[in-house]
Design an enzyme around this catalytic site. Structure first.
Site, PDB file in Angstrom:
ATOM      1  N   THR A 179      46.741  46.520 -27.120  1.00  0.00           N
ATOM      2  CA  THR A 179      46.717  45.067 -27.239  1.00  0.00           C
ATOM      3  C   THR A 179      46.375  44.390 -25.916  1.00  0.00           C
ATOM      4  OG1 THR A 179      48.383  45.158 -28.996  1.00  0.00           O
ATOM      5  CG2 THR A 179      48.045  43.031 -27.927  1.00  0.00           C
ATOM      6  N   ASN A 180      46.997  44.841 -24.831  1.00  0.00           N
ATOM      7  CA  ASN A 180      46.782  44.230 -23.518  1.00  0.00           C
ATOM      8  C   ASN A 180      46.529  45.282 -22.451  1.00  0.00           C
ATOM      9  OD1 ASN A 180      47.338  41.367 -24.115  1.00  0.00           O
ATOM     10  ND2 ASN A 180      49.416  42.062 -24.524  1.00  0.00           N
ATOM     11  N   ASP A 236      50.797  56.155 -22.149  1.00  0.00           N
ATOM     12  CA  ASP A 236      51.932  55.247 -21.957  1.00  0.00           C
ATOM     13  C   ASP A 236      53.246  55.940 -22.228  1.00  0.00           C
ATOM     14  OD1 ASP A 236      51.250  55.482 -24.645  1.00  0.00           O
ATOM     15  OD2 ASP A 236      51.534  53.356 -25.106  1.00  0.00           O
ATOM     16  N   ARG A 237      53.290  56.754 -23.278  1.00  0.00           N
ATOM     17  CA  ARG A 237      54.524  57.460 -23.613  1.00  0.00           C
ATOM     18  C   ARG A 237      54.849  58.517 -22.560  1.00  0.00           C
ATOM     19  NH1 ARG A 237      53.954  58.979 -29.893  1.00  0.00           N
ATOM     20  NH2 ARG A 237      56.231  59.247 -29.741  1.00  0.00           N
TER      21      ARG A 237
END
Length: 260
Positions: A10-11, A110-111
């Site tokens: 999303t960002n 990210d995880r």
């Protein structure tokens, strides 16, 4: 200073990190078509507005779950910051912890960054909940190994699907309710209850099931921009760390530079 870039679905979040401290952060909507020049114009203006000089950036690290966005971010680093971007999970910036799952190559950056930072900052077994486009639950054992987790639709994604599929339902803002009642007296209240309290029930239920399956005490860490939305109405979180992914990028950068 380090420019840490977390490119999500999303960002894209840009953060300036100095000595482990996040000095500034900015976000822009993810668009794989956005060029390095467009990023540079936008970012240079924000740097100047907050009193930073582009020349102060001596390193860049990128973590991304959007492969198409990577090339332009690499060009941004080389063309405008005169440095080669370190890519999280690659080369000298490999994860450095066991991925004890069936498809380790499919774990999102990210995880993995959350696992890295979570284990570095907290002892024992962990559940890390990241509220983003998807809401992810990740289990990290006391040795720092990633053991698996859950992927659920993010709360904004769930609301978008509901409003899109039901013609008469209005678009509402997601906010913490003033009342603990779960019997709505009008359409908007009923939607708030379904989305908000339904999400709380999902979080609490899944965490309870994960704890029962692991069979050992688990510390629950919440991260992501929407984590604080739920803090008021549940005691399931032991701590909230909104910048865990950026912290993971900074730690990975330091480790990647140790042999240089």
């Amino acid at each position: 200073m380090l420019l840490a870039i977390d490119a999500g679905n999303t960002n894209v979040v840009f953060a300036l990190v100095d000595g482990g401290e996040i000095r500034a952060r900015w976000r822009i909507a993810t668009d794989p078509r956005r060029t390095a020049d467009e990023y540079a114009v936008w970012l240079s203006q924000l740097l100047a507005l907050e009193g930073f000089d582009r020349s102060a950036v001596s390193g860049v690290i990128v973590g991304t779950v959007v492969p198409r966005a990577l090339h332009n971010l690499q060009v941004l680093a080389s063309k405008y910051f005169r440095t080669e971007a370190v890519i999280a999970g690659k080369g000298s910036a490999d994860w450095g912890f066991p991925l004890d799952v069936d498809e380790p190559q499919n774990l999102g950056a990210d995880r993995a960054l959350n696992v890295l930072a979570g284990h570095a900052r907290h002892e024992g077994d962990l559940i890390i909940i990241d509220f983003g486009t998807a809401t992810t639950f990740d289990v990290v054992d006391y040795r720092g190994a990633y053991k698996g987790g859950i992927i659920a639709p993010g709360i904004n994604l769930s609301l978008d699907a509901l409003v899109t599929a039901a013609a008469k339902l209005p678009r509402i803002a997601i906010t913490a309710p003033d009342s603990a009642s779960v019997i709505g007296r009008n359409t908007v209240d009923q939607m708030h209850i379904g989305i908000y309290w339904g999400y709380i029930a999902m979080i609490e239920g899944l965490v309870a099931r994960m704890k029962a399956e692991v069979g050992r005490p688990l510390r629950v860490i919440a991260t992501g921009g929407l984590a604080i939305l739920f803090e008021k109405h549940t005691s399931v979180f032991d701590t909230i760390e909104p910048d865990l992914t950026i912290q993971g990028l900074a730690m990975l950068w330091e480790r990647s530079q140790q042999g240089n």
